[in-house]
Enzyme design. Structure first.
Site, PDB file in Angstrom:
ATOM      1  N   HIS A 191       0.827  -1.203   0.000  1.00  0.00           N
ATOM      2  CA  HIS A 191       0.000   0.000   0.000  1.00  0.00           C
ATOM      3  C   HIS A 191       0.865   1.259   0.000  1.00  0.00           C
ATOM      4  O   HIS A 191       0.486   2.272  -0.548  1.00  0.00           O
ATOM      5  CB  HIS A 191      -0.958  -0.005   1.187  1.00  0.00           C
ATOM      6  CG  HIS A 191      -2.091  -0.958   0.978  1.00  0.00           C
ATOM      7  ND1 HIS A 191      -2.177  -2.148   1.638  1.00  0.00           N
ATOM      8  CD2 HIS A 191      -3.147  -0.904   0.133  1.00  0.00           C
ATOM      9  CE1 HIS A 191      -3.259  -2.794   1.217  1.00  0.00           C
ATOM     10  NE2 HIS A 191      -3.874  -2.053   0.314  1.00  0.00           N
ATOM     11  N   ARG A 222     -15.083   2.942  -1.824  1.00  0.00           N
ATOM     12  CA  ARG A 222     -14.899   1.658  -1.150  1.00  0.00           C
ATOM     13  C   ARG A 222     -14.972   1.871   0.357  1.00  0.00           C
ATOM     14  O   ARG A 222     -14.342   2.784   0.889  1.00  0.00           O
ATOM     15  CB  ARG A 222     -13.542   1.054  -1.513  1.00  0.00           C
ATOM     16  CG  ARG A 222     -13.342  -0.284  -0.827  1.00  0.00           C
ATOM     17  CD  ARG A 222     -12.107  -0.983  -1.304  1.00  0.00           C
ATOM     18  NE  ARG A 222     -10.909  -0.381  -0.749  1.00  0.00           N
ATOM     19  CZ  ARG A 222      -9.683  -0.786  -1.057  1.00  0.00           C
ATOM     20  NH1 ARG A 222      -9.515  -1.767  -1.924  1.00  0.00           N
ATOM     21  NH2 ARG A 222      -8.636  -0.214  -0.510  1.00  0.00           N
ATOM     22  N   GLU A 224     -11.294 -10.351  -4.287  1.00  0.00           N
ATOM     23  CA  GLU A 224      -9.857 -10.407  -4.004  1.00  0.00           C
ATOM     24  C   GLU A 224      -9.502 -11.608  -3.137  1.00  0.00           C
ATOM     25  O   GLU A 224      -8.338 -11.850  -2.832  1.00  0.00           O
ATOM     26  CB  GLU A 224      -9.361  -9.096  -3.383  1.00  0.00           C
ATOM     27  CG  GLU A 224     -10.218  -8.504  -2.303  1.00  0.00           C
ATOM     28  CD  GLU A 224      -9.828  -7.075  -1.920  1.00  0.00           C
ATOM     29  OE1 GLU A 224      -8.790  -6.576  -2.379  1.00  0.00           O
ATOM     30  OE2 GLU A 224     -10.571  -6.457  -1.146  1.00  0.00           O
ATOM     31  N   ASP A 275      -4.528  -8.077  -4.069  1.00  0.00           N
ATOM     32  CA  ASP A 275      -4.744  -9.055  -3.007  1.00  0.00           C
ATOM     33  C   ASP A 275      -5.014 -10.440  -3.573  1.00  0.00           C
ATOM     34  O   ASP A 275      -4.539 -11.433  -3.036  1.00  0.00           O
ATOM     35  CB  ASP A 275      -5.904  -8.614  -2.102  1.00  0.00           C
ATOM     36  CG  ASP A 275      -5.433  -7.611  -1.062  1.00  0.00           C
ATOM     37  OD1 ASP A 275      -4.381  -7.860  -0.455  1.00  0.00           O
ATOM     38  OD2 ASP A 275      -6.084  -6.571  -0.892  1.00  0.00           O
ATOM     39  N   CYS A 327      -9.225  -3.262 -10.567  1.00  0.00           N
ATOM     40  CA  CYS A 327      -8.653  -2.031 -10.019  1.00  0.00           C
ATOM     41  C   CYS A 327      -7.343  -2.260  -9.287  1.00  0.00           C
ATOM     42  O   CYS A 327      -6.873  -1.383  -8.567  1.00  0.00           O
ATOM     43  CB  CYS A 327      -9.660  -1.316  -9.129  1.00  0.00           C
ATOM     44  SG  CYS A 327     -10.304  -2.333  -7.824  1.00  0.00           S
TER      45      CYS A 327
HETATM   46  C1  PEP Z   1      -6.392  -4.801  -4.652  1.00  0.00           C
HETATM   47  O1  PEP Z   1      -6.261  -5.572  -3.710  1.00  0.00           O
HETATM   48  O2  PEP Z   1      -6.071  -5.077  -5.829  1.00  0.00           O
HETATM   49  C2  PEP Z   1      -6.957  -3.451  -4.437  1.00  0.00           C
HETATM   50  C3  PEP Z   1      -7.268  -2.671  -5.440  1.00  0.00           C
HETATM   51  O3  PEP Z   1      -7.106  -3.036  -3.160  1.00  0.00           O
HETATM   52  P1  PEP Z   1      -5.903  -2.550  -2.223  1.00  0.00           P
HETATM   53  O4  PEP Z   1      -4.665  -2.449  -3.081  1.00  0.00           O
HETATM   54  O5  PEP Z   1      -6.321  -1.267  -1.639  1.00  0.00           O
HETATM   55  O6  PEP Z   1      -5.813  -3.661  -1.238  1.00  0.00           O
HETATM   56 MG    MG Z   2      -7.210  -5.155  -1.834  1.00  0.00          MG
END
Ligand code: PEP
Ligand code: MG
Length: 577
Positions: free
Chosen positions: A194, A337, A437, A461, A508
């Protein structure tokens, strides 16, 4: 002397600046006692360092505007107060005069003592204040180290600072970014963390997994961060600086070429229309997305509002942020989200349990939200109130089973009813979607499609869970492969099922914005992509070079591939056609 250390480029770009070491505990501190004759000059050095730190803060405060000033201003004010604390300063003077400590050693001893006091507090809010002490003392340490005059100082003080740390948590990065840093160098970490995502969103070049750098660098050293080739150069030579200037010129030219694609439609080479949405964390991302011609916001990560906040943001604070996001999108759909805290995203208010043995498999995302109904309901109410201002969709992270989404829908209905009773205008309908995910949700996506209005695939994820490889663990970089055939099969299954059910499906995760994956995702049938705004133009460009017909015909072979290399070879051959 010039030295180069290899690292992994997690957020692209280059930057020239002076080092700000974030782990003052790792400074080599001189613990030898001061002779009597030097105590007064050492006290004066300490006082100068405090003055410089105060001036740094004041300048930073002046530079902040808008929402950032509100959010980060509180941190800065709290830090400024600590710098003025007479007890702290008097204690340090006494340590130097009576205990013959050197200024840096006195600061470190005070820091360790104060942090230990905060660490032992029961109240999580007070406990987190220990971090402030840490940051303030780091600032003074850094100012103290900078007093050591060097040839480079004149040049270095004209440029910004580069954060060098063993690891950087996303909350810490959000905080540091507002301190005007130019780039980040981390000793560990991975490109899918992240923090890396946030660095890309903040346009901060970031190198991770940079071995040996912490041991070698000193606060104030001049470094060139090359997050294109993947190295950090200490004391760069003339040819490095020339390369840096070339890169700046080249980046400007490429930016101008891509800028011509802003606002254009996204089509494959054979004319098939695609939709590119933006991932957003801050209001600036929304403005940028609109300027670039995004189809909307495909993922608004609300947890960053919580990470940048001391304590929990209230319903009104959240409502204002979400409403501004919807207004900023100017009629384009915004996908908010709900909170995805947990795993590597711990909040300042202590919602996330610190001691889970396996946090990525623990109470995160919707699991945490459903266990904290008060916090969740506050967020749902704020979202519903914002939904009167434009098209808004609600997306739920880390869904494993359809019942979780059913429960969220029930809570939403309850919130809508209460809000209407209290006189709020709430639309009759809202669209509720699930992030896919978790492998179970992907394989059993039919059940999810019965209760979801739309799907968003979180490939970051999903990849870590399919391959059992922590996205934050740089040791597993080779194993964490979004183009692994096992991941591809799961993506193809989810996309195919959603298309059959005639429900929108967007991807995404980070690969949505990576030109290397563009044709592969087209092959799997993807039409909706959501990425950092900065990736939109380059991805529009890359997608325009893929033929959808050729790629779709390749899909069965891609899905039968044995490993990632076979996937790569198939894609390479297809792109020559
Ligand atoms: C993902 O897991 O691909 C996602 C878009 O969410 P995050 O990266 O915030 O976990
Ligand atoms: Mg995620």
């Amino acid at each position: 002397m010039r030295r180069a250390f290899p690292g992994y480029a997690a957020a692209p770009g280059m930057a020239l600046g002076r080092v700000r070491l974030e782990q003052p505990a790792r400074f080599s501190i001189d613990n030898t006692p001061l002779p009597d004759s030097e105590t007064e000059s050492e006290v004066a050095r300490l006082e100068r360092a405090f003055a410089v730190a105060r001036e740094d803060m004041a300048e930073l405060r002046r530079k902040l505007h808008g929402a950032l000033a509100r959010e980060v201003g509180e941190f800065i004010d709290a830090h400024a107060q600590l710098l003025d604390d007479p007890e702290l300063i008097e204690g340090l003077r006494a340590m130097i005069r009576k205990g013959h400590y050197r200024a840096a050693a006195a600061l470190k001893a005070q820091r360790d003592r104060l942090v230990a006091v905060f660490d032992n507090m029961d109240d999580p809010y007070l406990r987190s204040r220990g971090e402030d002490v840490d940051h303030v003392i780091a600032r003074v340490q850094s100012a103290l180290a900078r007093q050591a005059s060097s040839e480079e100082k004149k040049l270095a003080t004209r440029v910004g600072e580069i954060l060098v740390a063993e690891s950087v948590a996303p909350g810490e990065l959000a905080h540091m970014a507002s301190h005007g840093i130019l780039a980040v160098v981390a000793g560990s970490g991975s490109q899918y963390s992240h923090s890396a995502i946030l660095a890309r969103s903040l346009h901060l070049p970031m190198l991770v997994n940079t071995d040996g750098v912490l041991e070698d660098l000193r606060d104030g050293d001049l470094v060139l961060v090359d997050a294109v080739r993947g190295e950090v150069i200490v004391h760069p030579a003339a040819q490095d600086l020339a390369q840096f200037r070339n890169w700046q010129r080249e980046a400007l030219r490429e930016g101008q070429r891509l800028a011509q694609l802003a606002g254009a439609e996204t089509r494959t080479r054979d004319g098939h229309k695609l939709r590119l949405y933006a991932n957003a964390e801050r209001s600036e991302d929304i403005e940028r997305a609109r300027n670039l011609g995004a189809a909307g916001i495909g993922l608004y990560r609300t947890e960053f509002l919580f990470l940048a906040h001391d304590g929990l943001p209230s319903e009104d604070e959240q409502f204002h942020a979400y409403r501004d996001a919807v207004l900023g999108a100017g009629g384009l759909p915004v996908t908010l989200r709900t909170l995805d805290l947990g795993a590597d995203k711990a909040d300042a208010a202590g919602l996330v349990m610190a001691s889970e043995p396996n946090p990525a498999l623990g109470v995160r995302g919707v699991r945490l939200s459903l266990r904290q109904p008060d916090v969740f309901v506050t967020q749902l109410r704020a979202i519903l109130r914002a939904s009167c201002y434009g098209p808004l969709r609600i997306l739920v992270p880390m869904v494993t089973e359809a019942v979780e989404l059913v429960e969220v829908r029930r809570l939403l209905r309850e919130c809508a009813r209460d809000l209407r009773t209290a006189g709020h205008e709430i639309p009759d309908q809202f669209e509720l979607g699930a992030m896919v995910e978790v492998p179970a949700a992907a394989l059993n996506v039919r059940a999810l499609l019965e209760v979801a209005d739309f799907l968003a695939i979180g490939s970051n994820d999903l990849t870590q869970y399919v391959l059992a490889a922590d996205r934050n663990n740089d040791q597993l970089g080779k194993l964490y492969q979004p183009a692994h055939p096992a991941v591809l099969r799961m993506l193809a299954h989810v996309i195919g099922r959603a298309r059959m059910a005639r429900k929108p499906v967007c991807l995404c995760g980070e690969i949505a914005g990576d030109p290397v994956f563009a044709c592969m995702l087209i092959a799997l049938g993807l039409e909706d992509f959501s990425m950092l705004p900065d990736r939109i133009l380059a991805q529009r460009d890359a997608l325009s070079r893929c033929s959808r017909k050729t790629m779709r015909a390749l899909a069965p072979r891609l899905l039968r591939a044995r490993d990632r290399d076979e996937v790569a070879a198939l894609l390479e051959d297809a792109q020559k056609l």
